[in-house]
Design an enzyme around this catalytic site. Structure first.
Site, PDB file in Angstrom:
ATOM      1  N   GLU A   1      74.029  46.339 -15.719  1.00  0.00           N
ATOM      2  CA  GLU A   1      74.027  47.532 -14.607  1.00  0.00           C
ATOM      3  C   GLU A   1      73.928  49.038 -14.935  1.00  0.00           C
ATOM      4  O   GLU A   1      73.375  49.589 -13.969  1.00  0.00           O
ATOM      5  CB  GLU A   1      75.316  47.142 -13.618  1.00  0.00           C
ATOM      6  CG  GLU A   1      75.124  45.705 -12.938  1.00  0.00           C
ATOM      7  CD  GLU A   1      76.161  45.381 -11.816  1.00  0.00           C
ATOM      8  OE1 GLU A   1      76.785  46.290 -11.328  1.00  0.00           O
ATOM      9  OE2 GLU A   1      76.076  44.403 -11.382  1.00  0.00           O
TER      10      GLU A   1
ATOM     11  N   CYS B   1      74.248  33.161  -7.699  1.00  0.00           N
ATOM     12  CA  CYS B   1      75.314  33.602  -8.479  1.00  0.00           C
ATOM     13  C   CYS B   1      75.714  32.254  -9.307  1.00  0.00           C
ATOM     14  O   CYS B   1      76.029  31.325  -8.628  1.00  0.00           O
ATOM     15  CB  CYS B   1      76.356  34.303  -7.718  1.00  0.00           C
ATOM     16  SG  CYS B   1      77.688  34.728  -8.542  1.00  0.00           S
TER      17      CYS B   1
ATOM     18  N   HIS C   1      72.673  38.118 -14.537  1.00  0.00           N
ATOM     19  CA  HIS C   1      72.307  39.508 -15.195  1.00  0.00           C
ATOM     20  C   HIS C   1      71.583  39.237 -16.663  1.00  0.00           C
ATOM     21  O   HIS C   1      70.855  40.077 -17.252  1.00  0.00           O
ATOM     22  CB  HIS C   1      73.500  40.294 -15.498  1.00  0.00           C
ATOM     23  CG  HIS C   1      74.019  40.847 -14.384  1.00  0.00           C
ATOM     24  ND1 HIS C   1      74.526  40.145 -13.398  1.00  0.00           N
ATOM     25  CD2 HIS C   1      74.100  42.299 -13.989  1.00  0.00           C
ATOM     26  CE1 HIS C   1      74.875  40.957 -12.223  1.00  0.00           C
ATOM     27  NE2 HIS C   1      74.864  42.218 -12.794  1.00  0.00           N
TER      28      HIS C   1
ATOM     29  N   ASP D   1      74.215  36.331  -3.499  1.00  0.00           N
ATOM     30  CA  ASP D   1      74.895  36.624  -5.048  1.00  0.00           C
ATOM     31  C   ASP D   1      76.142  37.574  -4.837  1.00  0.00           C
ATOM     32  O   ASP D   1      76.303  38.295  -3.794  1.00  0.00           O
ATOM     33  CB  ASP D   1      74.083  37.337  -6.075  1.00  0.00           C
ATOM     34  CG  ASP D   1      74.585  37.596  -7.322  1.00  0.00           C
ATOM     35  OD1 ASP D   1      75.240  36.737  -7.982  1.00  0.00           O
ATOM     36  OD2 ASP D   1      74.252  38.939  -7.788  1.00  0.00           O
ATOM     37  N   SER D   2      76.672  37.944  -6.155  1.00  0.00           N
ATOM     38  CA  SER D   2      78.016  38.695  -5.748  1.00  0.00           C
ATOM     39  C   SER D   2      77.545  40.111  -5.821  1.00  0.00           C
ATOM     40  O   SER D   2      78.292  41.054  -5.325  1.00  0.00           O
ATOM     41  CB  SER D   2      78.880  38.552  -7.029  1.00  0.00           C
ATOM     42  OG  SER D   2      78.090  38.520  -8.025  1.00  0.00           O
TER      43      SER D   2
ATOM     44  N   CYS E   1      74.221  33.385 -16.241  1.00  0.00           N
ATOM     45  CA  CYS E   1      74.675  34.553 -15.447  1.00  0.00           C
ATOM     46  C   CYS E   1      73.554  35.099 -14.968  1.00  0.00           C
ATOM     47  O   CYS E   1      72.372  35.537 -15.806  1.00  0.00           O
ATOM     48  CB  CYS E   1      75.624  35.277 -16.189  1.00  0.00           C
ATOM     49  SG  CYS E   1      76.114  36.965 -15.262  1.00  0.00           S
TER      50      CYS E   1
END
Ligand code: DGL
Length: 273
Positions: free
Chosen positions: A155, A76, A189, A13-14, A187
């Protein structure tokens, strides 16, 4: 080429978000070892171009291949949208992304054939969900909405915060007005904002978590290819974590969401690959 079924699965993932996918793999495939790579030096991917994301993904895949993984999960959404087709041609091991598994479930779940997709600017702009959903059912209308503020809010740990609720209300209003009955959390998150999104959208809208669906798809794929781990080779560290920038945040985020204590992350110079 003979693939070792007890080799680890590579997940990338990023940054930290793909841990939501790793978490589902850990839950649903407890015998599998995982090598996770988070591109913490180059995050976010969500506002970068397709060419850049393909280049980054190829570098990470070269690194994962060096770790002798038996399959790769592009955790991702942005990288899945932009790079999956390009990298699939380079590989002789199975590779899967998170877009298609989510789309398949959304197509199955929707009753009124109005499906919403939320994700990064890159993912929503790619139109890839629409392509998959329309292939599955040409009568489905897809409504996309980029929600770029969700990533920093997650985050920051503001999962149940009035500010996050207000941001969600503003982003999601349009989808509510257009009467979607199914919403893809497109996404990495967003599954962590599930309860806020649920509160805004109401109980009647189905929320699709592609992380969960991807873990099930991985299980199906490994079973089909006879690559499910035998689980015989018990290892002290079944999960290994690599990053491109050593940020403390990675470990604390990982430890807040994984059912596993991440003691060590190793930094890799990904530009070398
Ligand atoms: N992991 C990204 C995704 O799922 C979100 C964070 C980023 O923009 O890199 O699209």
């Amino acid at each position: 080429m003979k693939i070792d079924r007890d080799a680890p699965v590579g997940v990338f993932d990023s940054g930290v978000g793909g841990l939501t996918v790793a978490r589902e793999i850990m839950r649903n495939l407890p015998s599998e070892k995982i090598v996770y790579f988070g591109d913490t030096a180059r995050v976010p991917y969500g506002n970068k171009s397709k060419d850049t994301i393909i280049r980054y993904s190829r570098q990470i895949i070269r690194f994962l291949q060096e770790q002798q993984v038996k399959a790769i999960v592009i955790a991702c959404n942005t990288a899945s949208a932009f790079a999956l087709d390009a990298v699939r041609d380079d590989l002789d091991i199975p590779v899967l992304g998170v877009i298609e598994p989510g789309a398949v479930v959304a197509a199955r779940e929707t009753r009124n054939k109005r499906v919403g997709v939320i994700g990064t600017i890159g993912t929503v702009g790619s139109g890839i969900h629409e392509d998959f959903l329309r292939q599955l059912d040409p009568e489905i209308t897809v409504l996309g909405k980029a929600c770029p503020l969700f990533v920093p809010l997650v985050e920051e740990g503001w999962l149940h915060d009035p500010v996050t609720f207000e941001v969600a209300r503003r982003y999601l209003r349009e989808l509510q007005e257009r009467e979607i009955d199914t919403l893809i959390l497109g996404c990495t998150h967003y599954p962590l904002l599930r309860s806020t999104i649920r509160e805004v959208m109401g109980e009647s809208v189905r929320l699709v978590n592609p992380a969960y669906e991807t873990a099930l798809e991985l299980k199906r794929l490994l079973t089909e290819k006879d690559l499910l781990s035998t689980g015989k080779e018990e290892e002290e560290f079944p999960y290994r974590f690599y990053v491109s920038d050593l940020a403390d945040k990675f470990k604390s985020f990982a430890n807040s969401i994984l059912p596993y204590d991440v003691e060590m992350t190793q930094k890799i110079d990904i530009e070398k690959y």
